[in-house]
Design a protein around this motif. Structure first.
Motif, PDB file in Angstrom:
ATOM      1  N   LEU A 143     -25.666 -46.210  23.954  1.00  0.00           N
ATOM      2  CA  LEU A 143     -24.253 -45.944  24.219  1.00  0.00           C
ATOM      3  C   LEU A 143     -24.073 -45.017  25.414  1.00  0.00           C
ATOM      4  CD1 LEU A 143     -22.780 -45.501  20.619  1.00  0.00           C
ATOM      5  CD2 LEU A 143     -23.199 -47.580  21.926  1.00  0.00           C
ATOM      6  N   LEU A 144     -24.823 -43.933  25.450  1.00  0.00           N
ATOM      7  CA  LEU A 144     -24.651 -42.957  26.524  1.00  0.00           C
ATOM      8  C   LEU A 144     -24.986 -43.539  27.892  1.00  0.00           C
ATOM      9  CD1 LEU A 144     -26.165 -39.830  24.745  1.00  0.00           C
ATOM     10  CD2 LEU A 144     -23.745 -40.253  25.240  1.00  0.00           C
ATOM     11  N   ASP A 145     -25.937 -44.463  27.940  1.00  0.00           N
ATOM     12  CA  ASP A 145     -26.327 -45.065  29.221  1.00  0.00           C
ATOM     13  C   ASP A 145     -25.215 -45.925  29.818  1.00  0.00           C
ATOM     14  OD1 ASP A 145     -28.752 -43.834  29.045  1.00  0.00           O
ATOM     15  OD2 ASP A 145     -29.900 -45.638  28.544  1.00  0.00           O
ATOM     16  N   GLN A 146     -24.204 -46.270  29.022  1.00  0.00           N
ATOM     17  CA  GLN A 146     -23.094 -47.070  29.533  1.00  0.00           C
ATOM     18  C   GLN A 146     -22.053 -46.210  30.246  1.00  0.00           C
ATOM     19  OE1 GLN A 146     -21.613 -50.124  26.747  1.00  0.00           O
ATOM     20  NE2 GLN A 146     -23.405 -49.700  25.491  1.00  0.00           N
ATOM     21  N   LEU A 147     -22.158 -44.904  30.126  1.00  0.00           N
ATOM     22  CA  LEU A 147     -21.246 -43.993  30.800  1.00  0.00           C
ATOM     23  C   LEU A 147     -21.799 -43.629  32.173  1.00  0.00           C
ATOM     24  CD1 LEU A 147     -20.478 -41.620  27.778  1.00  0.00           C
ATOM     25  CD2 LEU A 147     -19.130 -43.577  28.572  1.00  0.00           C
ATOM     26  N   SER A 148     -20.915 -43.297  33.084  1.00  0.00           N
ATOM     27  CA  SER A 148     -21.341 -42.960  34.443  1.00  0.00           C
ATOM     28  C   SER A 148     -22.024 -41.602  34.475  1.00  0.00           C
ATOM     29  CB  SER A 148     -20.132 -42.950  35.387  1.00  0.00           C
ATOM     30  OG  SER A 148     -19.306 -41.836  35.108  1.00  0.00           O
ATOM     31  N   GLY A 149     -22.764 -41.360  35.554  1.00  0.00           N
ATOM     32  CA  GLY A 149     -23.447 -40.086  35.705  1.00  0.00           C
ATOM     33  C   GLY A 149     -22.502 -38.908  35.725  1.00  0.00           C
ATOM     34  N   ARG A 150     -21.269 -39.137  36.129  1.00  0.00           N
ATOM     35  CA  ARG A 150     -20.305 -38.043  36.179  1.00  0.00           C
ATOM     36  C   ARG A 150     -20.052 -37.458  34.796  1.00  0.00           C
ATOM     37  NH1 ARG A 150     -13.959 -38.176  37.347  1.00  0.00           N
ATOM     38  NH2 ARG A 150     -13.644 -35.945  37.617  1.00  0.00           N
ATOM     39  N   CYS A 151     -20.113 -38.304  33.764  1.00  0.00           N
ATOM     40  CA  CYS A 151     -19.853 -37.820  32.416  1.00  0.00           C
ATOM     41  C   CYS A 151     -20.863 -36.752  31.999  1.00  0.00           C
ATOM     42  CB  CYS A 151     -19.884 -38.985  31.417  1.00  0.00           C
ATOM     43  SG  CYS A 151     -18.476 -40.107  31.565  1.00  0.00           S
ATOM     44  N   LYS A 152     -22.074 -36.848  32.523  1.00  0.00           N
ATOM     45  CA  LYS A 152     -23.108 -35.874  32.149  1.00  0.00           C
ATOM     46  C   LYS A 152     -22.795 -34.468  32.630  1.00  0.00           C
ATOM     47  CE  LYS A 152     -26.791 -39.339  32.119  1.00  0.00           C
ATOM     48  NZ  LYS A 152     -28.113 -39.747  32.660  1.00  0.00           N
ATOM     49  N   THR A 153     -21.857 -34.359  33.578  1.00  0.00           N
ATOM     50  CA  THR A 153     -21.474 -33.038  34.080  1.00  0.00           C
ATOM     51  C   THR A 153     -20.314 -32.436  33.306  1.00  0.00           C
ATOM     52  OG1 THR A 153     -19.852 -33.883  35.687  1.00  0.00           O
ATOM     53  CG2 THR A 153     -22.170 -33.811  36.378  1.00  0.00           C
ATOM     54  N   MET A 154     -19.757 -33.186  32.372  1.00  0.00           N
ATOM     55  CA  MET A 154     -18.594 -32.706  31.631  1.00  0.00           C
ATOM     56  C   MET A 154     -19.011 -31.711  30.543  1.00  0.00           C
ATOM     57  SD  MET A 154     -15.960 -34.027  32.964  1.00  0.00           S
ATOM     58  CE  MET A 154     -15.588 -35.301  34.169  1.00  0.00           C
ATOM     59  N   PRO A 155     -18.151 -30.748  30.220  1.00  0.00           N
ATOM     60  CA  PRO A 155     -18.513 -29.729  29.224  1.00  0.00           C
ATOM     61  C   PRO A 155     -18.711 -30.280  27.823  1.00  0.00           C
ATOM     62  CG  PRO A 155     -16.212 -29.507  29.903  1.00  0.00           C
ATOM     63  CD  PRO A 155     -16.844 -30.468  30.842  1.00  0.00           C
ATOM     64  N   TRP A 156     -18.189 -31.475  27.549  1.00  0.00           N
ATOM     65  CA  TRP A 156     -18.321 -32.054  26.202  1.00  0.00           C
ATOM     66  C   TRP A 156     -19.562 -32.944  26.081  1.00  0.00           C
ATOM     67  CZ3 TRP A 156     -18.323 -36.957  27.801  1.00  0.00           C
ATOM     68  CH2 TRP A 156     -17.456 -37.354  28.827  1.00  0.00           C
ATOM     69  N   TRP A 157     -20.341 -33.120  27.140  1.00  0.00           N
ATOM     70  CA  TRP A 157     -21.448 -34.075  27.103  1.00  0.00           C
ATOM     71  C   TRP A 157     -22.480 -33.746  26.025  1.00  0.00           C
ATOM     72  CZ3 TRP A 157     -22.671 -38.786  28.831  1.00  0.00           C
ATOM     73  CH2 TRP A 157     -24.010 -39.184  28.745  1.00  0.00           C
ATOM     74  N   ALA A 158     -22.907 -32.501  25.950  1.00  0.00           N
ATOM     75  CA  ALA A 158     -23.959 -32.124  24.994  1.00  0.00           C
ATOM     76  C   ALA A 158     -23.512 -32.341  23.561  1.00  0.00           C
ATOM     77  CB  ALA A 158     -24.358 -30.664  25.207  1.00  0.00           C
ATOM     78  N   SER A 159     -22.264 -32.013  23.256  1.00  0.00           N
ATOM     79  CA  SER A 159     -21.774 -32.211  21.883  1.00  0.00           C
ATOM     80  C   SER A 159     -21.636 -33.686  21.555  1.00  0.00           C
ATOM     81  CB  SER A 159     -20.445 -31.484  21.677  1.00  0.00           C
ATOM     82  OG  SER A 159     -19.452 -31.972  22.564  1.00  0.00           O
ATOM     83  N   MET A 160     -21.253 -34.495  22.555  1.00  0.00           N
ATOM     84  CA  MET A 160     -21.165 -35.942  22.333  1.00  0.00           C
ATOM     85  C   MET A 160     -22.552 -36.517  22.059  1.00  0.00           C
ATOM     86  SD  MET A 160     -19.754 -38.952  22.299  1.00  0.00           S
ATOM     87  CE  MET A 160     -18.091 -38.585  22.832  1.00  0.00           C
ATOM     88  N   GLU A 161     -23.530 -36.100  22.838  1.00  0.00           N
ATOM     89  CA  GLU A 161     -24.900 -36.581  22.646  1.00  0.00           C
ATOM     90  C   GLU A 161     -25.404 -36.221  21.250  1.00  0.00           C
ATOM     91  OE1 GLU A 161     -29.056 -36.661  25.191  1.00  0.00           O
ATOM     92  OE2 GLU A 161     -27.686 -34.966  25.424  1.00  0.00           O
ATOM     93  N   LYS A 162     -25.142 -35.005  20.808  1.00  0.00           N
ATOM     94  CA  LYS A 162     -25.589 -34.571  19.485  1.00  0.00           C
ATOM     95  C   LYS A 162     -24.870 -35.335  18.381  1.00  0.00           C
ATOM     96  CE  LYS A 162     -26.062 -30.461  16.585  1.00  0.00           C
ATOM     97  NZ  LYS A 162     -25.851 -28.978  16.510  1.00  0.00           N
ATOM     98  N   ALA A 163     -23.575 -35.581  18.545  1.00  0.00           N
ATOM     99  CA  ALA A 163     -22.787 -36.262  17.519  1.00  0.00           C
ATOM    100  C   ALA A 163     -23.224 -37.708  17.320  1.00  0.00           C
ATOM    101  CB  ALA A 163     -21.306 -36.213  17.889  1.00  0.00           C
ATOM    102  N   LEU A 164     -23.780 -38.330  18.369  1.00  0.00           N
ATOM    103  CA  LEU A 164     -24.196 -39.733  18.280  1.00  0.00           C
ATOM    104  C   LEU A 164     -25.612 -39.911  17.726  1.00  0.00           C
ATOM    105  CD1 LEU A 164     -22.794 -41.104  21.663  1.00  0.00           C
ATOM    106  CD2 LEU A 164     -21.909 -41.610  19.386  1.00  0.00           C
ATOM    107  N   GLN A 165     -26.374 -38.861  17.611  1.00  0.00           N
ATOM    108  CA  GLN A 165     -27.768 -38.982  17.180  1.00  0.00           C
ATOM    109  C   GLN A 165     -27.945 -39.591  15.778  1.00  0.00           C
ATOM    110  OE1 GLN A 165     -29.717 -35.224  17.877  1.00  0.00           O
ATOM    111  NE2 GLN A 165     -29.602 -35.428  20.099  1.00  0.00           N
TER     112      GLN A 165
END
Length: 298
Positions: A143-165
């Motif tokens: 799922l995360l690979d479908q988002l653009s690289g810009r999303c990885k710079t957003m402050p919510w990225w780490a919490s989104m990654e953790k929530a999807l695990q």
């Protein structure tokens, strides 16, 4: 000496056309033949050749599995781009114009999902139904690979990654990848399923998140009265707050560059924290209503 035996788009138009005026969407341009027998689709935007190959292969596999899908009449890549001509199918697209229409649509979704979401033993998560060498090995990275690289710079990225695990505990199934009313055609007692270019392998909740996201977004953008929101019915679907949040972000990520800035860490946290499907639907509706008021295009 090798040579390309694929027909060109122009040659195909002369053979199967003529085709009428084009309908332009963000990621495709389509034209119907004048006699109504064929639809030419030109893939635009993100990875057009990959989407062409994926749709052609998946349509063939879906037909083998018993789905009524549009036959591929011709396909190719040339200077004009990547394109496919499908045989037109009869029937009428599902609607969300009334509460009864929504109920019937969700019934068709459950029918398709029940036949589609059989465990795909062996292949890892990824795009299309056939595994590739570069496919992700985890559900949440698919799922995360479908988002653009810009999303990885957003402050919510780490919490989104953790929530999807937690998706790692879900079985890998075949996905349509873009379930919404216009992709299900009702022809008497037959249900046709079209537009397979976003097909994939992953957790079934991804298809259900597509259904709910499109339904909530479209009702809000059509100024539907509160009575048209089938919250209880949607809550019967296997929903997941983190995947709904991911689907919302995917939509924003593919709109205007500034639109992704409108969603806050607080918005993401509230949606990913929702464990009950009905509450997740209502939280999604709240955020989409705010984004519409802020001018985000549908």
């Amino acid at each position: 000496m090798g040579f390309n035996v694929e027909p060109t788009e122009l040659e195909t138009e002369h053979r199967l056309g003529p085709f009428g005026l084009a309908t332009i969407k963000p990621y495709s341009r389509t034209r119907r033949s004048v006699d109504g027998s064929a639809l030419m689709k030109v893939y635009l935007g993100i990875d057009p050749e990959g989407r062409r190959l994926r749709e052609v292969k998946t349509v063939g596999l879906a037909a083998i599995r018993g789905f009524s899908v549009p036959a591929v009449m011709a396909t190719g890549q040339d200077r004009a781009g990547s394109w496919t001509v499908f045989r037109m199918l009869p029937g009428t697209s599902c609607s969300i114009g009334t509460s009864r229409a929504i109920e019937e649509y969700l019934g068709h979704v459950l029918d398709v999902a029940g036949r589609l979401h059989q465990p795909a033993a062996g292949p890892p998560p990824g795009s299309g139904w056939m595994a590739g060498p570069d496919d992700p090995t985890t559900q949440h990275h698919f799922l995360l690979d479908q988002l653009s690289g810009r999303c990885k710079t957003m402050p919510w990225w780490a919490s989104m990654e953790k929530a999807l695990q937690p998706l790692e505990s879900h079985p890998v199934v075949h996905l349509h990848g873009d379930l919404k009313p216009e992709h299900l055609l009702v022809d008497g007692g037959v249900l046709h399923v079209v537009d397979w270019e976003a097909s994939g392998r992953g957790p079934a909740v991804v298809d259900y998140a597509d259904v709910v996201f499109h339904l909530v977004r479209d009702l809000i953008y059509e100024d539907a009265p509160p009575g048209r929101f089938p919250v209880d019915r949607m809550a019967e679907l296997p929903l997941d707050g983190p995947v709904l949040a991911w689907r919302l972000i995917l939509w924003l990520d593919r709109r205007r560059p500034s639109d992704i800035d409108l969603i806050s860490t607080h918005d993401v946290a509230r949606l990913t924290a929702e464990e009950h499907p009905a509450a997740a639907c209502m939280e999604l509706a709240r955020v989409v209503s705010f984004l519409r008021a802020a001018g985000v295009p549908r």
